[in-house]
Design an enzyme around this catalytic site. Sequence first.
Site, mmCIF file in Angstrom:
data_model
loop_
_atom_site.group_PDB
_atom_site.id
_atom_site.type_symbol
_atom_site.label_atom_id
_atom_site.label_comp_id
_atom_site.label_asym_id
_atom_site.label_seq_id
_atom_site.Cartn_x
_atom_site.Cartn_y
_atom_site.Cartn_z
ATOM 1 N N ARG A 247 37.987 53.851 47.557
ATOM 2 C CA ARG A 247 37.679 52.412 47.827
ATOM 3 C C ARG A 247 38.013 52.214 49.301
ATOM 4 O O ARG A 247 38.540 51.312 49.929
ATOM 5 C CB ARG A 247 38.715 51.581 46.899
ATOM 6 C CG ARG A 247 38.398 51.376 45.590
ATOM 7 C CD ARG A 247 36.933 50.961 45.161
ATOM 8 N NE ARG A 247 37.109 50.636 43.856
ATOM 9 C CZ ARG A 247 36.946 51.577 43.020
ATOM 10 N NH1 ARG A 247 36.560 52.698 43.095
ATOM 11 N NH2 ARG A 247 36.675 50.977 41.703
ATOM 12 N N GLU B 187 42.491 45.096 46.533
ATOM 13 C CA GLU B 187 41.217 45.762 46.543
ATOM 14 C C GLU B 187 40.302 44.791 47.160
ATOM 15 O O GLU B 187 39.376 45.318 48.312
ATOM 16 C CB GLU B 187 40.759 46.532 45.600
ATOM 17 C CG GLU B 187 39.483 47.369 45.880
ATOM 18 C CD GLU B 187 38.847 47.309 44.380
ATOM 19 O OE1 GLU B 187 37.583 46.821 44.280
ATOM 20 O OE2 GLU B 187 38.914 48.235 43.633
ATOM 21 N N SER C 71 38.355 44.553 39.886
ATOM 22 C CA SER C 71 39.620 45.176 40.264
ATOM 23 C C SER C 71 40.158 44.291 41.410
ATOM 24 O O SER C 71 39.489 44.394 42.260
ATOM 25 C CB SER C 71 39.707 46.550 40.463
ATOM 26 O OG SER C 71 39.362 47.232 39.538
HETATM 27 N N1 EPU Z 1 45.669 49.968 31.318
HETATM 28 C C1 EPU Z 1 46.500 49.209 30.672
HETATM 29 N N2 EPU Z 1 46.500 47.783 30.646
HETATM 30 C C2 EPU Z 1 45.396 47.348 31.314
HETATM 31 C C3 EPU Z 1 44.541 47.907 31.922
HETATM 32 C C4 EPU Z 1 44.592 49.277 32.173
HETATM 33 O O1 EPU Z 1 47.494 49.924 30.146
HETATM 34 O O2 EPU Z 1 45.298 45.920 31.001
HETATM 35 C C5 EPU Z 1 45.747 51.378 31.510
HETATM 36 C C6 EPU Z 1 45.187 51.834 30.394
HETATM 37 O O3 EPU Z 1 45.865 52.951 29.900
HETATM 38 C C7 EPU Z 1 43.824 52.834 31.015
HETATM 39 C C8 EPU Z 1 44.343 52.888 32.574
HETATM 40 O O4 EPU Z 1 45.066 51.757 32.759
HETATM 41 O O5 EPU Z 1 43.761 54.087 30.301
HETATM 42 C C9 EPU Z 1 43.173 52.961 33.410
HETATM 43 O O6 EPU Z 1 42.146 51.800 32.963
HETATM 44 P P1 EPU Z 1 40.769 51.737 33.387
HETATM 45 O O7 EPU Z 1 40.209 53.096 32.699
HETATM 46 O O8 EPU Z 1 40.150 50.404 32.704
HETATM 47 O O9 EPU Z 1 40.337 51.898 34.541
HETATM 48 P P2 EPU Z 1 41.119 51.285 35.996
HETATM 49 O O10 EPU Z 1 41.796 52.484 36.605
HETATM 50 O O11 EPU Z 1 41.935 50.156 35.569
HETATM 51 C C10 EPU Z 1 39.140 51.918 37.702
HETATM 52 C C11 EPU Z 1 38.598 50.960 38.831
HETATM 53 C C12 EPU Z 1 37.474 50.139 38.330
HETATM 54 C C13 EPU Z 1 36.624 51.006 37.275
HETATM 55 C C14 EPU Z 1 37.195 51.840 36.294
HETATM 56 C C15 EPU Z 1 36.489 52.916 35.437
HETATM 57 C C16 EPU Z 1 40.078 50.883 40.566
HETATM 58 C C17 EPU Z 1 40.965 50.080 41.286
HETATM 59 N N3 EPU Z 1 39.327 50.192 39.571
HETATM 60 O O12 EPU Z 1 39.978 50.840 36.945
HETATM 61 O O13 EPU Z 1 36.762 49.239 39.258
HETATM 62 O O14 EPU Z 1 35.587 50.295 36.868
HETATM 63 O O15 EPU Z 1 38.595 52.604 36.898
HETATM 64 O O16 EPU Z 1 36.185 53.901 36.411
HETATM 65 O O17 EPU Z 1 40.052 52.018 40.896
HETATM 66 C C18 EPU Z 1 36.425 47.705 40.515
HETATM 67 O O18 EPU Z 1 36.532 48.292 41.407
HETATM 68 O O19 EPU Z 1 36.117 46.337 40.448
HETATM 69 C C19 EPU Z 1 36.436 48.036 39.311
HETATM 70 C C20 EPU Z 1 36.530 47.530 37.875
#
Ligand code: EPU
Length: 336
Positions: free
Chosen positions: A161, A332, A236
């Site tokens: 990012r 972000e 995010s």
């Molecule tokens: N999780 C929780 N509770 C929540 C949300 C997430 O426990 O409410 C835990 C879950 O265990 C999950 C882990 O966090 O396994 C990761 O969550 P997720 O796979 O939804 O991905 P993320 O790390 O929350 C990132 C990007 C997203 C992108 C997704 C999928 C960042 C800051 N965000 O989210 O990007 O869509 O991976 O690749 O890196 C964005 O930048 O606007 C965005 C949505």
Amino acid sequence: MTLKNNISLKPFNTFGIDVNASKFVSIDSLQNLKDILNTNPVDLLTLGGGSNMLLTKDVEALVLQINLKGISVISSFKNSVHVEVAAGENWHELVCWCLNKDFGGLENLSLIPGNVGTAPIQNIGAYGVELKDSFISCEAIHIHTKELRTFTKEECNFGYRNSIFKQELKGQYIITSVVFELSRYDHSLKTNYGAIEAELQNSAIETPTIQDVSKAVIAIRNSKLPDPKIIGNSGSFFKNPVISYSKFEVLQNQFPQIQHYKVSVDAIKIPAGWLIDTAGFKGKTFGNFGVHSKQALVLVNYGGASGKDILNLSQQIQKAVKYIFDIDLETEVNIL
Ligand code: EPU
């Protein structure tokens, strides 16, 4: 090109925050952009799709909404094409255009809000793929010298990012177009991100196409991320923090279920969504704004909230996460 005075920016930011812009111009040609920059405006705010910003006050700067359009194949090779895309094209519409032509590379980035010109600034990413993986170069205009410059991938210095446009060159350039390299045949699919494989299996797809991968990503995103056309949000709100291994060990003792990804020998990435969820904020609403019920990393405006309301909530979350886990959450989203 017409200069408008005192207009609401509500339709121009995905959070749907209603602030006033005293001067606003929509730019639909490079010449318009040069002309407006030649008036040497003291203060500028460049708007793409308005999908990565939180507006906390009225904007006195001249707002430039980049509306440059056009997608064209500029070179064809044996198994790839170079596609040049103007900055004002909507990102997801570009992904759909590629899928229609059967050009591969952007399918995992389906449904990301925002425009093409702002995508390199934060190197958008999702489901194991980042913009930089298909990026060849971009063209940008310097807001003071008005010189057009081509930036190669190396020069953009992409990170998680992050890019040179968020660091050394912050606020100095406006990106006018981007060139991508996309595959024509033998697409190399990235389905190893757990949720994609599961989604493809659910649909009983054994040999997926790029169109199948896109459909899977859309289904996953729709299941946990709110549609900004319905509920105001900016995806995010925070970045996933990276901590040292020793700090991770301490936290793992305290919170055995802590989610994590290894980045390097001494760097562990923790999902901010998990931290915020564990801190008890998931699904919390405070009148007309709150934390999304299916993904704690997304702050939402149910309608009528101010940027300050959302900023205050984000600061409360940062404080709680610092107190409970001793981790600093970095936003972000750009706060303006
Ligand atoms: N999780 C929780 N509770 C929540 C949300 C997430 O426990 O409410 C835990 C879950 O265990 C999950 C882990 O966090 O396994 C990761 O969550 P997720 O796979 O939804 O991905 P993320 O790390 O929350 C990132 C990007 C997203 C992108 C997704 C999928 C960042 C800051 N965000 O989210 O990007 O869509 O991976 O690749 O890196 C964005 O930048 O606007 C965005 C949505």
